[in-house]
Design a protein around this motif. Structure first.
Motif, PDB file in Angstrom:
ATOM      1  N   UNK A 192      -3.379  11.490  -9.948  1.00 44.91           N
ATOM      2  CA  UNK A 192      -3.617  10.774  -8.678  1.00 44.91           C
ATOM      3  C   UNK A 192      -2.477   9.784  -8.414  1.00 44.91           C
ATOM      4  N   UNK A 193      -1.963   9.165  -9.475  1.00 46.23           N
ATOM      5  CA  UNK A 193      -0.825   8.239  -9.298  1.00 46.23           C
ATOM      6  C   UNK A 193       0.387   9.014  -8.788  1.00 46.23           C
ATOM      7  N   UNK A 222       3.075  10.386  -1.691  1.00 44.13           N
ATOM      8  CA  UNK A 222       2.550  10.179  -0.340  1.00 44.13           C
ATOM      9  C   UNK A 222       2.985   8.844   0.281  1.00 44.13           C
ATOM     10  N   UNK A 223       2.958   7.769  -0.558  1.00 38.40           N
ATOM     11  CA  UNK A 223       3.179   6.434   0.015  1.00 38.40           C
ATOM     12  C   UNK A 223       4.471   5.760  -0.472  1.00 38.40           C
ATOM     13  N   UNK A 224       5.151   6.340  -1.467  1.00 33.48           N
ATOM     14  CA  UNK A 224       6.216   5.583  -2.129  1.00 33.48           C
ATOM     15  C   UNK A 224       5.599   4.607  -3.113  1.00 33.48           C
ATOM     16  N   UNK A 225       6.428   3.740  -3.688  1.00 31.62           N
ATOM     17  CA  UNK A 225       5.892   2.876  -4.755  1.00 31.62           C
ATOM     18  C   UNK A 225       5.150   1.652  -4.210  1.00 31.62           C
ATOM     19  N   UNK A 226       5.745   0.960  -3.267  1.00 32.61           N
ATOM     20  CA  UNK A 226       5.172  -0.320  -2.841  1.00 32.61           C
ATOM     21  C   UNK A 226       5.014  -0.364  -1.322  1.00 32.61           C
ATOM     22  N   UNK A 227       4.012  -1.090  -0.849  1.00 27.87           N
ATOM     23  CA  UNK A 227       3.878  -1.257   0.607  1.00 27.87           C
ATOM     24  C   UNK A 227       4.933  -2.230   1.126  1.00 27.87           C
ATOM     25  N   UNK A 252      -4.167   2.546  -6.309  1.00 26.63           N
ATOM     26  CA  UNK A 252      -5.484   2.565  -5.644  1.00 26.63           C
ATOM     27  C   UNK A 252      -6.045   3.988  -5.653  1.00 26.63           C
ATOM     28  N   UNK A 253      -5.179   4.971  -5.470  1.00 27.49           N
ATOM     29  CA  UNK A 253      -5.649   6.364  -5.515  1.00 27.49           C
ATOM     30  C   UNK A 253      -6.170   6.706  -6.920  1.00 27.49           C
ATOM     31  N   UNK A 254      -5.505   6.159  -7.931  1.00 27.98           N
ATOM     32  CA  UNK A 254      -5.968   6.390  -9.315  1.00 27.98           C
ATOM     33  C   UNK A 254      -7.356   5.789  -9.518  1.00 27.98           C
TER      34      UNK A 254
END
Ligand SMILES: Cc1ncc(COP(=O)(O)O)c(C=O)c1O
Length: 402
Positions: free
Chosen positions: A41-42, A48-53, A259-261
């Motif tokens: 999941x990580x 999908x999102x990259x590492x950081x927002x 968060x996905x994890x």
């Protein structure tokens, strides 16, 4: 000096200084920190999102992963709403920042986690500690301080399961100690989630409680094997925290991949109840073996994976610890606030340990303790709990010494 660094680890073994060691450490209660689906999941989240927002959630850094996780946490914990924070410590700070807008004084169990005390103090709340586990004292103090409070309300803060000794807070008594509907009971359930209650939903469900005055804070880095923290409870309180907490509004959230994890971990906990069954049977096995040896552990009551105890003198404890390490076993001998002594053993079993591994630990204690002159009859016990939480096993160990 920091402890020896871990070079690599599984749910049961750790490599330090080039040696593979059987470990009874950490809080990976269901073994999920090493589950391949959680790790996958990580990876998917990174793609999908990259590492950081690289931005706070209230500006441009919110993601569907966070919204989905908050929904899953609310459902899992049986609460109206939840708010994701960077970790469990931060969740307590955000919770206290919200409390400080409504309350002047909070009552805290003296042995609650350091972060609970620290959060309340740093939010400017007046902190009154009640003796560990003494719910009658909590009720008395609650009445006293409510009468003197301009808002006529109080918040009681406690761990659900106490990190340093494995005792359980008597939540029904604490709830009954709240003087009115405007008061709150906040439960830091970092060690109750994934351990106690139906499907591991925590200490509140263990007691079958449901009350709008209950608030939970927890970490995602123990039973869920992930990272992060949350506040869960009535919508008005969670939204208050979202609105007023500077540590939430003005900081970058956890990586969405993490968060996905956590979301995947929650799915697995619910889909595979056999993990919790395995944790409970492992706790029962280790508890039985350690109490047969006469070790001063909590040997009755709900099954808790933390075994915290003190033997006769720090030097001898250190020697026992090192002799077990030379047998290839890590039985942590640690210093941590609010334990049964300044330094103490804190052995933790998880769902991934096998019967053979548990027996290996117990056999090593059985072999090493007499060799150090620590026969069960001469074991000394630290005063871990207040009188209300003291188990018959602890009492008989103390009486055996006298
Ligand atoms: C009872 C309790 N509360 C809060 C925390 C802090 O959680 P985190 O490590 O996610 O910051 C811990 C962690 O050790 C804990 O045991």
């Amino acid at each position: 000096m920091p402890k020896l660094p871990i070079e690599c680890s599984t749910a049961t073994n750790t490599t330090m200084d080039g040696r593979n060691i059987l470990a009874f450490a950490g809080c990976n209660y269901l073994g999920l920190a090493n589950d391949p689906r959680v790790l996958q999941a990580v990876r998917a989240g990174l793609d999908r999102y990259g590492l950081s927002t690289t931005a706070s959630r209230e500006t441009t850094g919110n993601t569907t992963a966070f919204d989905e996780l908050e929904l899953a946490l609310s459902r899992f914990l049986g609460m109206e709403r939840s708010l994701l924070l960077a970790d469990g410590y931060t969740a307590n700070i955000a919770m206290a920042q919200a409390l400080a807008t409504r309350f002047r004084t909070v009552l805290i169990d003296a042995k609650s986690h350091h972060s609970v005390h620290d959060a309340a103090r740093s939010a400017g709340l007046i902190v009154v500690s009640y003796p560990h586990g003494d719910t009658a004292a909590a009720a008395r103090l609650a009445r006293m301080h409510t009468d003197a409070d301009p808002a006529g309300a109080i918040a009681i803060l406690t761990d659900g399961v106490f990190t340093s000794d494995g005792a359980i807070a008597k939540l029904p008594d604490l709830l009954a100690a709240l003087p009115n509907d405007r008061s709150l009971l906040v439960v830091d359930d970092c060690h109750g989630v994934c351990v106690l209650g139906p499907e591991g939903r925590g200490t509140i469900t263990h007691f079958g409680l449901s009350d709008p005055r209950l608030i939970v804070t927890t970490t995602l880095a123990k039973g869920f094997g992930s990272y992060g923290g949350c506040i869960a409870g009535a919508a008005w309180f969670v939204e208050l925290a979202r609105a007023v907490s500077g540590i939430y509004r003005c900081s970058t959230p956890i990586p969405p991949a993490v968060a996905m994890a956590a979301n995947e971990a929650i799915r697995i906990v619910l889909a595979e109840p056999e993990r919790l069954d395995r944790l409970r049977s492992n706790i029962a096995r280790l508890r039985g073996r350690l109490s047969e040896l006469g070790l001063p552990i909590i040997a009755d009551g709900p099954l808790i994976p933390i075994f915290a105890f003190v033997l006769d003198g720090p030097e001898r404890m250190d020697r026992v610890h090192r002799s077990l390490l030379s047998d290839g076993i890590l039985a942590p001998y640690i210093k941590y606030p609010n334990g049964p002594a300044e330094a103490f053993f804190r052995v933790v079993v998880n769902a991934a340990h096998t019967n053979e591994q548990i027996d290996r630990l117990a056999d090593a204690f059985a072999r090493r303790l007499p060799a150090m002159g620590l026969l069960p009859a001469v074991l000394h016990v630290g005063s871990a709990c207040g009188p209300d939480l003291e188990s018959p096993a602890r009492r008989s160990s103390v009486e055996g010494v006298a």
